[in-house]
Design a protein around this motif. Structure first.
Motif, PDB file in Angstrom:
ATOM      1  N   GLY A  34       0.832  -1.194   0.000  1.00 22.77           N
ATOM      2  CA  GLY A  34       0.000   0.000   0.000  1.00 22.77           C
ATOM      3  C   GLY A  34       0.869   1.246   0.000  1.00 22.77           C
ATOM      4  N   THR A  35       0.266   2.377   0.268  1.00 23.37           N
ATOM      5  CA  THR A  35       0.997   3.636   0.193  1.00 23.37           C
ATOM      6  C   THR A  35       1.948   3.854   1.366  1.00 23.37           C
ATOM      7  N   LYS A  36       1.896   2.990   2.395  1.00 25.11           N
ATOM      8  CA  LYS A  36       2.764   3.132   3.564  1.00 25.11           C
ATOM      9  C   LYS A  36       3.912   2.124   3.571  1.00 25.11           C
ATOM     10  N   GLY A  37       3.975   1.258   2.594  1.00 23.58           N
ATOM     11  CA  GLY A  37       4.989   0.201   2.595  1.00 23.58           C
ATOM     12  C   GLY A  37       6.413   0.710   2.686  1.00 23.58           C
ATOM     13  N   GLY A  38       6.685   1.830   2.010  1.00 26.81           N
ATOM     14  CA  GLY A  38       8.027   2.394   2.038  1.00 26.81           C
ATOM     15  C   GLY A  38       8.456   2.829   3.428  1.00 26.81           C
ATOM     16  N   CYS A  39       7.493   3.168   4.294  1.00 26.56           N
ATOM     17  CA  CYS A  39       7.823   3.525   5.680  1.00 26.56           C
ATOM     18  C   CYS A  39       8.519   2.356   6.374  1.00 26.56           C
ATOM     19  N   CYS A  40       8.064   1.148   6.083  1.00 25.04           N
ATOM     20  CA  CYS A  40       8.640  -0.048   6.707  1.00 25.04           C
ATOM     21  C   CYS A  40      10.070  -0.268   6.232  1.00 25.04           C
ATOM     22  N   ASP A  41      10.333  -0.022   4.960  1.00 24.95           N
ATOM     23  CA  ASP A  41      11.690  -0.191   4.427  1.00 24.95           C
ATOM     24  C   ASP A  41      12.662   0.762   5.110  1.00 24.95           C
ATOM     25  N   VAL A  42      12.236   2.016   5.283  1.00 26.52           N
ATOM     26  CA  VAL A  42      13.100   3.006   5.929  1.00 26.52           C
ATOM     27  C   VAL A  42      13.349   2.614   7.384  1.00 26.52           C
ATOM     28  N   HIS A  43      12.321   2.155   8.072  1.00 26.17           N
ATOM     29  CA  HIS A  43      12.455   1.747   9.475  1.00 26.17           C
ATOM     30  C   HIS A  43      13.385   0.542   9.595  1.00 26.17           C
ATOM     31  N   ASP A  44      13.221  -0.444   8.720  1.00 24.73           N
ATOM     32  CA  ASP A  44      14.088  -1.634   8.749  1.00 24.73           C
ATOM     33  C   ASP A  44      15.546  -1.251   8.511  1.00 24.73           C
ATOM     34  N   ALA A  45      15.773  -0.363   7.541  1.00 18.98           N
ATOM     35  CA  ALA A  45      17.143   0.061   7.232  1.00 18.98           C
ATOM     36  C   ALA A  45      17.746   0.827   8.406  1.00 18.98           C
ATOM     37  N   CYS A  46      16.930   1.640   9.065  1.00 17.17           N
ATOM     38  CA  CYS A  46      17.395   2.400  10.226  1.00 17.17           C
ATOM     39  C   CYS A  46      17.775   1.459  11.362  1.00 17.17           C
ATOM     40  N   PHE A  47      16.951   0.452  11.610  1.00 13.49           N
ATOM     41  CA  PHE A  47      17.259  -0.545  12.645  1.00 13.49           C
ATOM     42  C   PHE A  47      18.582  -1.247  12.339  1.00 13.49           C
ATOM     43  N   ALA A  48      18.797  -1.594  11.081  1.00 15.86           N
ATOM     44  CA  ALA A  48      20.032  -2.281  10.694  1.00 15.86           C
ATOM     45  C   ALA A  48      21.245  -1.375  10.893  1.00 15.86           C
ATOM     46  N   THR A  49      21.088  -0.105  10.576  1.00 16.73           N
ATOM     47  CA  THR A  49      22.197   0.849  10.695  1.00 16.73           C
ATOM     48  C   THR A  49      22.647   1.022  12.139  1.00 16.73           C
ATOM     49  N   TYR A  50      21.683   1.102  13.062  1.00 21.13           N
ATOM     50  CA  TYR A  50      22.011   1.421  14.451  1.00 21.13           C
ATOM     51  C   TYR A  50      21.942   0.219  15.394  1.00 21.13           C
TER      52      TYR A  50
ATOM     53  N   GLN B   4      19.522   6.673  18.692  1.00 21.10           N
ATOM     54  CA  GLN B   4      18.949   6.804  17.351  1.00 21.10           C
ATOM     55  C   GLN B   4      17.771   5.852  17.134  1.00 21.10           C
ATOM     56  N   CYS B   5      17.757   4.728  17.856  1.00 19.62           N
ATOM     57  CA  CYS B   5      16.693   3.736  17.657  1.00 19.62           C
ATOM     58  C   CYS B   5      15.324   4.341  17.924  1.00 19.62           C
ATOM     59  N   SER B   6      15.216   5.086  19.012  1.00 18.68           N
ATOM     60  CA  SER B   6      13.944   5.708  19.352  1.00 18.68           C
ATOM     61  C   SER B   6      13.765   7.045  18.662  1.00 18.68           C
ATOM     62  N   ALA B   7      14.784   7.910  18.758  1.00 19.28           N
ATOM     63  CA  ALA B   7      14.643   9.291  18.291  1.00 19.28           C
ATOM     64  C   ALA B   7      14.613   9.420  16.776  1.00 19.28           C
ATOM     65  N   ILE B   8      15.278   8.510  16.070  1.00 12.64           N
ATOM     66  CA  ILE B   8      15.315   8.579  14.608  1.00 12.64           C
ATOM     67  C   ILE B   8      14.457   7.479  13.976  1.00 12.64           C
ATOM     68  N   CYS B   9      14.734   6.226  14.333  1.00 13.13           N
ATOM     69  CA  CYS B   9      14.047   5.110  13.662  1.00 13.13           C
ATOM     70  C   CYS B   9      12.561   5.042  14.023  1.00 13.13           C
ATOM     71  N   ASN B  10      12.255   4.940  15.316  1.00 14.17           N
ATOM     72  CA  ASN B  10      10.860   4.769  15.716  1.00 14.17           C
ATOM     73  C   ASN B  10      10.045   6.045  15.535  1.00 14.17           C
ATOM     74  N   ALA B  11      10.630   7.178  15.926  1.00 15.03           N
ATOM     75  CA  ALA B  11       9.918   8.438  15.728  1.00 15.03           C
ATOM     76  C   ALA B  11       9.699   8.706  14.244  1.00 15.03           C
ATOM     77  N   GLY B  12      10.685   8.355  13.417  1.00 14.22           N
ATOM     78  CA  GLY B  12      10.551   8.536  11.979  1.00 14.22           C
ATOM     79  C   GLY B  12       9.458   7.659  11.393  1.00 14.22           C
TER      80      GLY B  12
ATOM     81  N   THR C  16       1.891   8.407   9.981  1.00 12.37           N
ATOM     82  CA  THR C  16       0.800   9.353  10.234  1.00 12.37           C
ATOM     83  C   THR C  16       0.636  10.383   9.129  1.00 12.37           C
ATOM     84  N   SER C  17       1.732  10.739   8.445  1.00 15.85           N
ATOM     85  CA  SER C  17       1.672  11.919   7.575  1.00 15.85           C
ATOM     86  C   SER C  17       2.178  11.739   6.151  1.00 15.85           C
ATOM     87  N   LEU C  18       2.889  10.644   5.852  1.00 15.55           N
ATOM     88  CA  LEU C  18       3.502  10.498   4.533  1.00 15.55           C
ATOM     89  C   LEU C  18       2.915   9.312   3.772  1.00 15.55           C
ATOM     90  N   HIS C  19       3.150   9.310   2.464  1.00 17.49           N
ATOM     91  CA  HIS C  19       2.678   8.229   1.589  1.00 17.49           C
ATOM     92  C   HIS C  19       3.798   7.895   0.602  1.00 17.49           C
TER      93      HIS C  19
END
Length: 205
Positions: A140-156, A172-180, A186-189
């Motif tokens: 769906g339109t939110k799928g890319g959010c999951c890719d960014v979150h997964d990549a952020c988790f892997a990075t940190y 960074q896990c909370s302030a960047i990955c989870n908050a992002g 909530t706001s992006l597609h």
């Protein structure tokens, strides 16, 4: 609203407040814009027992934030007791719409309700509870959010425990990955997850 989210009512006035009730799979979400700087989402099971709350606030001079509480299972008619709680500052320009707030609450609920389980779920695409919140899907339109979150988790070097125990992980896990992720849901597609083209959604990484 995302495909798969069945609206149980349009936003309407409730003592002057804008409200929205959305039926998810096994969960009923009720969102209300209490006043201009606050949106609250309550998630109930089919028996009407409160499962989770998310409270989005915008205070002048500060970043918008969301505070959440996960409740212990309780019988119908019994008061809900908090099992876990937390808060995140969210990088958005303004508070989400009511349907965006519901989507964000569904994401946080799915993550924190599994944060302390031994279930491994670092799979391609969106790792949400099986069958739950089917409006937030990999393709769906939110799928890319999951890719960014997964990549952020892997990075940190993060994992799901960072949702409920942020002090045990890199900041960074909370302030960047989870908050992002919350801001994105909530706001992006951003569009579908890359797993939709790779044909491996749900498969282990």
């Amino acid at each position: 609203m995302e495909s798969g989210l069945e609206s149980a009512g349009e936003p309407q006035g409730e003592e002057g407040a804008e409200t929205l009730t959305v039926e998810l799979e096994g969960i009923v979400a009720h969102a209300v814009r209490i006043d201009p700087p606050q949106v609250r989402v309550d998630l109930y099971d089919r028996a009407g027992v409160l499962q989770f709350t998310a409270d989005y606030r915008a205070i002048e001079g500060q970043k918008p934030s969301v505070a959440w509480t996960l409740f212990q299972p309780a019988a119908a008619g019994e008061p809900a007791a908090a099992a876990a709680s937390g808060a995140l500052e969210v990088e958005v320009d303004e508070l989400p719409t009511l349907d965006g707030a519901v989507t964000g609450a569904a994401l946080i609920h799915a993550q924190v309700s599994r944060a302390d389980s031994s279930e491994a779920y670092d799979n391609w695409g969106c790792d949400l509870l099986p069958g739950a919140y089917n409006g937030v899907i990999s393709c769906g339109t939110k799928g890319g959010c999951c890719d960014v979150h997964d990549a952020c988790f892997a990075t940190y070097g993060c994992n799901a425990g960072s949702w409920t125990r942020p002090w045990d992980y890199a900041w960074q896990c909370s302030a960047i990955c989870n908050a992002g992720a919350v801001a994105c849901f909530t706001s992006l597609h951003p569009g579908p997850s890359e797993c939709c083209w790779l044909g491996n959604c749900g498969q282990p990484r």
